[in-house]
Write an enzyme that holds these catalytic residues in place. Structure first.
Site, mmCIF file in Angstrom:
data_model
loop_
_atom_site.group_PDB
_atom_site.id
_atom_site.type_symbol
_atom_site.label_atom_id
_atom_site.label_comp_id
_atom_site.label_asym_id
_atom_site.label_seq_id
_atom_site.Cartn_x
_atom_site.Cartn_y
_atom_site.Cartn_z
ATOM 1 C CG HIS A 165 -20.459 1.831 48.410
ATOM 2 N ND1 HIS A 165 -20.459 1.321 49.687
ATOM 3 C CD2 HIS A 165 -19.615 1.037 47.704
ATOM 4 C CE1 HIS A 165 -19.665 0.254 49.743
ATOM 5 N NE2 HIS A 165 -19.125 0.067 48.563
ATOM 6 C CE LYS A 190 -15.319 -7.978 47.946
ATOM 7 N NZ LYS A 190 -15.716 -6.570 47.820
ATOM 8 N NE ARG A 205 -12.206 1.630 47.533
ATOM 9 C CZ ARG A 205 -12.703 0.546 48.090
ATOM 10 N NH1 ARG A 205 -13.162 0.596 49.312
ATOM 11 N NH2 ARG A 205 -12.743 -0.584 47.440
ATOM 12 C CB SER A 254 -17.881 -2.145 53.322
ATOM 13 O OG SER A 254 -18.566 -1.500 52.299
#
Ligand code: ADP
Length: 167
Positions: A17, A41, A94, A132
């Site tokens: 990040h 989430k 990514r 994460s």
């Protein structure tokens, strides 16, 4: 003056990040890192306050953090985008696995508000595997996460994850 918003859950912030944050802050006059209370989430491990605090305490790893702000918003991203008169939404990619969901979100945001353009920054080579969730899993089993998160927040992350593991 171009304002960009980088939204995410940052649960917790990683060097991946921070790489996107540092690069986006150079590209735009102002960068707002928006910590979501994302209904998709709901199971964030760290509280909203912890995630915002970790982000702020990580900025000492960036060269020029002066034009970066951390904020939160409970609601549609485009509503916040309008409120702040932003120009761009920044997202990190990514791998192809990120692409489908991010592409869909970009189209939805543009549909909800025609000015909401999304700019994708490709992850740094070393950050492509970093997430994460991976950081949380490694730390929960006592693994070394010092290469993935800044030193300033490392012990707080480890402490909370160990508390969870003991339960
Ligand atoms: P995650 O996708 O890991 O749960 P977030 O919701 O906090 O994390 O992600 C916010 C944004 O940051 C998304 O655009 C995501 O693709 C991007 N991102 C997450 N990790 C990385 C990384 N290692 N390198 C580049 N971008 C990343």
């Amino acid at each position: 003056m171009k304002t960009a918003i980088y939204p995410g859950s940052f649960d917790p912030v990683t060097y991946g990040h921070l790489d996107i944050i540092g690069r986006a802050a150079k590209l735009f006059d102002k960068l707002i890192v928006l910590v979501s209370t994302n209904p998709a989430k709901p199971d964030c491990f760290f509280t909203l306050e912890e995630r915002m605090d970790f982000l702020k305490r990580s900025f000492n790893t960036l060269k020029n953090p002066e034009n970066i702000e951390v904020d939160t918003h409970d609601g549609l991203l485009v509503d916040y985008f309008k409120k702040r008169e932003a120009d761009v939404i920044v997202k990190g990619l990514r791998a192809m696995s990120d692409f489908e969901a991010e592409f869909q979100m970009a189209l939805v945001n543009k549909d909800l508000f025609y000015k909401a353009e999304t700019v994708f920054l490709a992850a740094d080579v070393t950050g492509t595997f970093l997430s994460s969730s991976m950081v949380k899993q490694i730390a929960m089993f006592g693994g070394d996460i010092s290469a993935f998160v800044p030193h300033t927040i490392l012990t707080d992350i480890q402490a909370k994850l160990k508390i969870k593991k003991q339960k």
